[in-house]
Design a protein around this motif. Sequence first.
Motif, short mmCIF file in Angstrom:
data_model
loop_
_atom_site.label_atom_id
_atom_site.label_comp_id
_atom_site.label_asym_id
_atom_site.label_seq_id
_atom_site.Cartn_x
_atom_site.Cartn_y
_atom_site.Cartn_z
N ILE A 1 4.84 3.37 5.93
CA ILE A 1 3.22 2.98 5.50
C ILE A 1 2.92 1.66 5.47
O ILE A 1 1.81 1.34 5.94
CB ILE A 1 2.85 3.93 4.44
N GLU B 1 0.41 -2.95 7.71
CA GLU B 1 -0.58 -3.25 6.49
C GLU B 1 -0.80 -4.87 6.64
O GLU B 1 0.24 -5.57 7.05
CB GLU B 1 0.00 -3.08 5.10
N SER C 1 6.82 10.44 0.73
CA SER C 1 5.53 9.93 0.27
C SER C 1 4.61 11.08 -0.28
O SER C 1 4.41 11.86 0.41
CB SER C 1 4.74 9.05 1.36
N PHE D 1 1.39 10.56 -0.36
CA PHE D 1 0.25 10.80 0.50
C PHE D 1 0.65 11.03 1.89
O PHE D 1 0.69 10.13 2.67
CB PHE D 1 -0.57 9.33 0.28
N SER D 2 0.66 12.41 2.18
CA SER D 2 1.39 12.60 3.54
C SER D 2 0.14 12.62 4.56
O SER D 2 -1.08 12.72 4.30
CB SER D 2 2.02 14.08 3.45
N THR D 3 0.47 12.20 5.81
CA THR D 3 -0.68 12.37 6.89
C THR D 3 0.58 13.26 7.91
O THR D 3 1.40 13.62 7.87
CB THR D 3 -0.63 10.97 7.50
N SER E 1 7.18 6.42 2.81
CA SER E 1 6.46 5.41 2.27
C SER E 1 6.91 4.01 2.76
O SER E 1 5.87 3.40 2.82
CB SER E 1 7.13 5.67 0.79
N ASP F 1 -8.42 6.38 4.80
CA ASP F 1 -9.09 7.51 5.45
C ASP F 1 -9.59 7.67 6.73
O ASP F 1 -10.36 6.78 7.13
CB ASP F 1 -9.98 8.10 4.28
N ARG G 1 0.77 -1.07 -0.08
CA ARG G 1 0.02 -0.07 0.01
C ARG G 1 1.00 1.24 0.02
O ARG G 1 2.02 1.18 0.52
CB ARG G 1 -0.91 0.07 1.25
N LYS G 2 0.17 2.26 -0.63
CA LYS G 2 1.12 3.72 -0.53
C LYS G 2 0.47 4.59 0.42
O LYS G 2 0.91 5.76 0.53
CB LYS G 2 1.00 4.07 -2.10
N ARG G 3 -0.75 4.36 1.09
CA ARG G 3 -1.31 5.27 2.06
C ARG G 3 -2.07 4.85 3.07
O ARG G 3 -2.26 3.54 2.91
CB ARG G 3 -2.27 6.34 0.77
N LEU G 4 -2.34 5.46 4.10
CA LEU G 4 -3.07 5.01 5.22
C LEU G 4 -4.85 5.12 4.72
O LEU G 4 -5.00 5.93 4.04
CB LEU G 4 -2.80 5.71 6.48
#
Length: 633
Positions: free
Chosen positions: A531, A535, A518, A520-522, A528, A249, A244-247
């Motif tokens: 993240i 998983e 990454s 897709f920042s949080t 990356s 939502d 995966r590339k993002r957490l």
Amino acid sequence: MFSCKHNPYGFVSSYHQVCSIRKSKSDEKRFYIITGTKTLHVRAETRDDRTLWFDSLQSAKDMFPRAPFAHDLTLPIKEITISTTKLRDRLIQEGVDNHVIEDCEDIVMTEFREFQSHLMTLQQNHINLIERLRLVEAEKVELETTVVDQQGDNLRESHHEVEYEGSVSDTDEDIVKPDGVDGETDEDDDTYFDTKEFLTFRKHNSVDSLGSASDSDDMSPKAAGAGDPSMELVGFKYPYVKRRKRLPDPKEKEKGVSLWSLIKDNIGKDLTRVCLPVYFNEPISSLQKCFEDLEYSYLLDRAYEWGRRGNPLMRLLHVAAFAVSGYSSTEDRNCKPFNPLLGETYEADFPDKGLRFFSEKVSHHPMIVACHCDGKGWRFWGDSNVKSKFWGRSIQLDPVGILTLEFEDGETYQWSKVTTSIYNLIIGKLYCDHYGTMRIQGNRELSCRLKFKEQSIIDRNPHQVQGFVHDKTGQKLASLFGKWDESMYYVPGDLAAKPKGYDPMTEAELLWERNKPSVFSTRYNLTSFAITLNELTPGLKELLPPTDSRLRPDQRHLENGEYDRAFQEKLRLEEKQRVARKLQERGWQPRWFHKPKGKDTYQYIGGYWEARSTGNWSSCPDIFGPWLPDLTQ
């Protein structure tokens, strides 16, 4: 801490020409020499001796005016005169009347004097700002030292060393280490040069064209940090695994929490019984955080390959780059990982990296995490424990434990991590810094020494790392330099001994560069790679033991953005951990690691991956379940 003998005579180095000298307010025998990049703590034998030393150093400082370096903006601007002769001659050639020429000269001189006055005002403001920053740093040192000085040896441990996540308490020797973990001298600072211009140059001329090591298929020796065209970029022929590339939502809107209000509401309480809101956590555990050090494991693959080809120097250079790379993920990571439960584990089977990693929490008090990793031609293991000091505005973390890297040909390297400090806990932007000396000790001919430069309040080029590889005689075979959050380079020989005018840009080779952040920042600022750590890929849950961090409910709820449920689960699990020390006292032992007699490091006893292949987890209790299992069985 330096001590002064009675007679205030000795050599005054060039540092004293630019330093500030301050007396301690809490100790009548102590004073400080502040150079702007470090602070020397000096203590005389008596109060009168301090006065003698202070007056002598101030007199010596006044005797040596500062050298007029062109780049020193704190020097006063000399009075500048200009001539209008050429302007007058040109106007005469054009037949301009003499009264007009004089008016033109007056206009030019008036404009120039106004400009010079404005420039001198700006420079004076700059000087005042630098001086204020130096005073602020001096006051910071004074404040932190006073906290220690005003307490007795016994009170010092009980009142000012707050345990952080079950860390052990410190001895008196560990209380104040003003220059990092190693007590470096001024001579060590001479090895530093400003890497800012160099790294900027390399970034625009070589690094950008290569890309990051994990993304590039460039097979050139330049990308490998090599000089041998036959050197293959190992690590890029592993199978591709989709991750995966993002957490996920968030399912709820997050509620902000004030750290000050939390501290204020719990003054006088036992902090070990205060459940911190999950707002201060990131959705990974300390066990998974250990695996983050292996993000750039391809450096060890290359090190193995270089040694196999008979080049021990290149092997150690890549090992050193690997040791530095583990810090790159800490930049802007303001949240803390979850503290594992006693007996909690984490596995990482990454065929796309050619390795298998396993870690377990082996002790609750002190909190110790042990790990073991098998790679391509190498093994890596160690355990980590942290001694902490709470200074009010900051917390200092001193790692305890040895990391060991062993190649299949028997060559071994060992090192320990450097000190980490987290600043601005109450006010300002939270940030961390790593500083101290790291010694990578080999069992053969070569070893390495790296120094992480401590960030100063007026330092415009932080995070510098410099060092060298040396043989048993002490001869420096190669020099390393770079930044722990960017990249590392090397040049042959001793960089400090290069002739005047030597330009490292002509010879330096890239060893390691940090991967791109990454997209897709949080708010956790996870890389990356980070993240992917929590998983649950399809079919993985059925293979994991009930102790794996990915099955921890509060951590999973936080990742999903279910903040209320995450806090409730965290509270429940922490309550279960209250009895962890009693379990240890009743004879609890780790399932997958043990500490051999006479050894300081936990070692993997084997059997985990075999149990995984058969799915036999009968010896692993459900530590995240609704009741507390009997871990002593």
